[in-house]
Design a protein around this motif. Structure first.
Motif: not given
Length: 244
Positions: A50, A55, A190-191, A194, A222, A225-226
């Motif tokens: 991480k 990303n 990834g992010e 989102k 991401q 999950s959001f």
């Protein structure tokens, strides 16, 4: 309130391609093994270590200098992508139906030429897509760096040790002029996926609970999950362990 808009990943839910893998296999010597090593390294950085600011999906920027070293150009990437789109059975009809029912978007880590090829094939609106933009031809590559990249590729294939990959990608490559290509490209994974969803919500005045997100891989964690955490629907379609 119910679902008001759909956002889907491309490779997995809509197509059976791995376009970046296929490009590497087509252009780069021993490209299949090379890509698998770099992709696994990407998973480690994104999911296990991480690393801050890193990303999932950054494989797509790390391999670009190597694609260029082995002769890939903008037109050749576009031609290869157009000739090799493979749709999931029923995907064309599903995209057409979804667009008729509600606002539908594709948010993909895939390179832009591939997403344009998909849109051309399915009549999906490209302005409803978020993807990884790039311009290989904008960045010159001299013969010395081309040879150096070929040597680094061999080192990666013959010694896929984590420390060797760290040295190559964060010490050797940044010293090269072609690294400007790596720095310029911002993979939508990834992010960043989102953030694309948030951009859609902001532009269309949706709520997070209005969302259904469809994804299958580590680059979808991401946004999946959001959606789940905000009252929307998170759908893992043929998902791998990360998406599940």
């Amino acid at each position: 309130m119910g679902i008001k808009f759909v956002v889907s990943d491309c490779e997995g839910p809509i197509t059976v391609n791995d376009n970046a893998f296929e490009l590497a296999e087509h252009f780069i010597e021993d490209g299949k093994k090379f890509f698998q090593i770099v992709s696994h390294y990407d998973d480690i950085l994104a999911d296990e270590i991480k690393r801050p600011g890193y990303n999932a999906g950054s494989t797509l920027k790390l391999i670009l200098p190597f694609l260029k070293a082995y002769g890939a150009t903008n037109p050749e990437m576009e031609k290869f992508s157009q000739e090799n789109v493979l749709l999931v059975p029923g995907a064309r009809a599903t995209l057409g139906l979804l667009q008729f029912i509600m606002p539908t978007y594709i948010v993909s880590t895939s390179y832009e030429p591939y997403i344009r090829a998909l849109c051309n094939l399915t009549n999906f609106a490209f302005n409803q897509c978020y993807c990884t933009s790039l311009d290989l031809d904008k960045h010159p590559l001299n013969s010395a760096e081309q040879e150096k990249l070929k040597q680094l590729r061999l080192s990666i294939v013959e010694n896929p040790d984590f420390n060797n990959l760290e040295r190559i990608f964060w010490e050797e490559l940044p010293k090269m002029e072609i690294y400007s290509l790596v720095e310029e490209v911002k993979p939508v994974g990834g992010e960043a996926k989102k953030e694309a969803v948030l951009d859609i919500i902001d532009k269309r005045d949706f709520q997070a609970s209005d969302l259904m997100y469809v994804g299958d891989s580590i680059t979808d964690v991401q946004p999946l999950s959001f959606a789940r955490e905000n009252g929307g629907i998170a759908l893992s379609f043929n998902g791998n362990e990360f998406a599940l």
